[in-house]
Design a protein around this motif. Structure first.
Motif, mmCIF file in Angstrom:
data_model
loop_
_atom_site.group_PDB
_atom_site.id
_atom_site.type_symbol
_atom_site.label_atom_id
_atom_site.label_comp_id
_atom_site.label_asym_id
_atom_site.label_seq_id
_atom_site.Cartn_x
_atom_site.Cartn_y
_atom_site.Cartn_z
ATOM 1 N N TYR A 1 37.992 -13.711 -7.115
ATOM 2 C CA TYR A 1 39.103 -13.393 -6.213
ATOM 3 C C TYR A 1 39.049 -11.928 -5.806
ATOM 4 N N VAL A 2 39.557 -11.652 -4.612
ATOM 5 C CA VAL A 2 39.619 -10.278 -4.124
ATOM 6 C C VAL A 2 41.012 -9.983 -3.586
ATOM 7 N N VAL A 3 41.345 -8.696 -3.610
ATOM 8 C CA VAL A 3 42.521 -8.200 -2.895
ATOM 9 C C VAL A 3 42.043 -7.151 -1.902
ATOM 10 N N LEU A 4 42.766 -7.015 -0.812
ATOM 11 C CA LEU A 4 42.384 -6.095 0.261
ATOM 12 C C LEU A 4 43.595 -5.261 0.644
ATOM 13 N N THR A 5 43.410 -3.953 0.695
ATOM 14 C CA THR A 5 44.517 -3.057 1.022
ATOM 15 C C THR A 5 44.679 -2.898 2.533
ATOM 16 N N GLU A 6 45.768 -2.279 2.891
ATOM 17 C CA GLU A 6 45.941 -1.783 4.249
ATOM 18 C C GLU A 6 44.921 -0.667 4.496
ATOM 19 N N PRO A 7 44.692 -0.257 5.739
ATOM 20 C CA PRO A 7 43.801 0.888 5.982
ATOM 21 C C PRO A 7 44.358 2.157 5.328
ATOM 22 N N VAL A 8 43.522 2.825 4.527
ATOM 23 C CA VAL A 8 43.951 4.048 3.828
ATOM 24 C C VAL A 8 42.860 5.121 3.920
ATOM 25 N N PRO A 9 42.400 5.460 5.120
ATOM 26 C CA PRO A 9 41.304 6.435 5.222
ATOM 27 C C PRO A 9 41.652 7.790 4.624
ATOM 28 N N GLU A 10 42.930 8.181 4.692
ATOM 29 C CA GLU A 10 43.302 9.487 4.143
ATOM 30 C C GLU A 10 43.193 9.502 2.619
ATOM 31 N N LEU B 1 38.518 -3.140 -0.648
ATOM 32 C CA LEU B 1 38.465 -4.477 -1.229
ATOM 33 C C LEU B 1 38.115 -4.341 -2.697
ATOM 34 N N MET B 2 38.902 -4.990 -3.546
ATOM 35 C CA MET B 2 38.635 -5.007 -4.985
ATOM 36 C C MET B 2 38.544 -6.458 -5.434
ATOM 37 N N GLY B 3 37.462 -6.804 -6.115
ATOM 38 C CA GLY B 3 37.266 -8.167 -6.564
ATOM 39 C C GLY B 3 37.172 -8.270 -8.070
ATOM 40 N N SER B 4 37.493 -9.452 -8.575
ATOM 41 C CA SER B 4 37.355 -9.758 -9.994
ATOM 42 C C SER B 4 36.687 -11.113 -10.131
ATOM 43 N N GLY B 5 35.580 -11.142 -10.862
ATOM 44 C CA GLY B 5 34.862 -12.394 -11.063
ATOM 45 C C GLY B 5 35.296 -13.114 -12.320
#
Length: 466
Positions: free
Chosen positions: A259-268, A300-304
């Motif tokens: 599974y993965v989670v995805l953040t909003e855009p955070v370039p700063e 994107l951060m995933g966990s297997g």
């Protein structure tokens, strides 16, 4: 954390970003072909293109149960690499000569994807910035050291560059990163863009593509679908996780959820932690965290660490498991605390086909011209290109550089039969998760957890996603 900020759901953000494409026609009636490929993910599409390039006159039919990329090929993290990052595990499994043979062959993957995209003017967000493995706890230090030592052992030290905490911080700053190793061979892609680019190439090459056409039965020379049949002397089964219950391969592979989670855009925020080089990053847990940035500055951060399958069933546990999505989000907050204020916008999951030794395997069903490839074990975006070359050679009855690779020529380890495969896998999974929780909390895991986590090594099997 047991509940994620956002419940996992499909479709993945990747497909939304890439844009939906009109489905190809369903198969209606009976057709004949020289080759029938079952599965329109990376493996099936690369196989079709390899065959078309080698033998332009072949009639190729490809049937896909949904639309190309709707399965794991459109849901993964988009890490594109070969096998230098896994050399420490390859050496005891394959020996020096064959491990290096595989790693050298896989060096062709990233250039092949680059060449494909450039030749067709496709933008798949290819970013060739390497792969960084970090240690985020004392117990993970050994994996980093083993990776460096393995490359040195085969006189390829340039493939695995050791980094102390300060040098890791030059690429990405986190208070929990202790050390790392940088693998120069690696890139990231937007996987849905890549699969759609391959789909366009396959159609342009004259392959007969039938979408929303599941294969109901696969026999020698015959693939039956709901409203038609394909008759072909050569058949390729390229459905990966969906094939784990298929009798010819069931003892060699099982499914895990990722599974993965995805953040909003955070370039700063990425600027603040110095993560602007685009490196793909993973930690050294057994159920690893894998993380990357996107072209618009998301993380994107995933966990297997998801559930284990049973008899090949791919059900809602692989798409709607809140605890695994929560572990992915916990990994985001723990590993990158500077992103604490980054809002998670999406979460999704899918099955990964994990082989007993963590390497994909390719072969031909005994006595039949039915070829298969699977077992990518969570590292399939790159090796599917190799898989396409291998399967094309199997179809063409070639003994060549591709079929000589260990992926097609080794004796594949077996898993226990069901229900022992599921029950044993579930026990080991829960034990490893307990050990990793204890590690994060700087305490010693219980004796039962440590014993359960050690079981796979006793039987020379690999469990987990590293």
């Amino acid at each position: 954390m047991t509940t994620p900020s956002v419940a996992p759901r499909l479709p993945p953000w990747w497909l939304d970003e890439a844009g939906r494409q009109t489905a190809a026609p369903k198969l209606e009636g009976d057709v004949t072909a020289d080759v029938c490929i079952v599965g329109g993910g990376f493996t099936g599409l690369w196989t079709a293109l390899a065959l078309r390039e080698r033998a332009p006159s072949l009639q190729i039919a490809l049937v896909e149960s949904e639309t190309c990329g709707a399965g794991p090929s459109g849901r993964n993290g988009g890490f594109l690499h070969g096998y230098w990052a896994g050399l420490a595990d390859l050496l005891p499994l394959l020996g020096r000569e064959r491990a290096v043979q595989l790693a050298r062959a896989a060096e062709q993957i990233v250039p092949a994807v680059r060449s494909f995209c450039e030749s067709r003017g496709e933008d798949v967000w290819l970013r060739e910035s390497g792969v960084l493995m970090v240690s985020a706890s004392p117990s993970q230090d050994d994996a980093v050291e083993r990776a460096v030592a393995a490359a040195a052992e085969v006189d390829a030290g340039e493939q695995a560059v050791p980094l102390d905490a300060n040098r890791v911080a030059e690429r990405i700053r986190s208070p929990v990163f202790r050390r790392g190793v940088y693998f120069r061979e690696g890139a990231t892609v937007q996987p849905a863009r890549l699969v759609q680019a391959l789909r366009r190439a396959v159609m342009d090459a004259g392959v007969e593509l039938y979408e929303q056409t599941p294969a109901l039965r696969i026999n020698a020379g015959h693939v039956a679908t709901p409203r038609g049949n394909v008759r072909a002397p050569e058949i390729v089964v390229a459905i990966n996780a969906a094939a784990t219950g298929w009798r010819p391969v069931a003892r060699h592979v099982t499914n895990f959820g990722s599974y993965v989670v995805l953040t909003e855009p955070v370039p700063e925020l990425l600027e603040e932690i110095g993560w602007t080089g685009g490196e793909a990053v993973l930690d050294a847990r057994m159920f690893l965290h894998y993380f990357r940035t996107t072209a618009d500055g998301r993380v994107l951060m995933g966990s297997g660490s998801g559930p284990i399958g049973f008899r090949g069933r791919v059900d809602e546990r692989f798409t709607s498991d809140n605890p695994t999505a929560a572990r992915a989000e916990h990994g985001l907050r723990r590993l990158l605390p500077a992103l604490a204020e980054a809002r998670v916008e999406r979460a999704w999951g899918g099955p990964i086909d994990v082989s007993a030794d963590h390497l994909p395997f390719f072969g031909t069903v005994k006595g039949k011209r039915i070829h298969y490839g699977m077992g990518y074990s969570g590292h399939g975006v790159g090796p599917t290109w190799l898989g396409g070359q291998i399967l094309a050679s199997l179809v063409q009855r070639r003994d060549d550089e591709w079929t000589a690779l260990p992926l097609a020529s080794r004796k594949v380890a077996s898993l226990p039969p069901e229900p022992f495969k599921h029950l044993g896998g579930a026990l080991v999974r829960s034990s490893i998760l307990a050990c990793e929780r204890a590690d994060e909390e700087n305490r010693r895991a219980s004796l039962p957890a440590r014993l359960g986590a050690a079981l796979p090594r006793l039987f020379r099997m690999e469990i987990g996603t590293r």
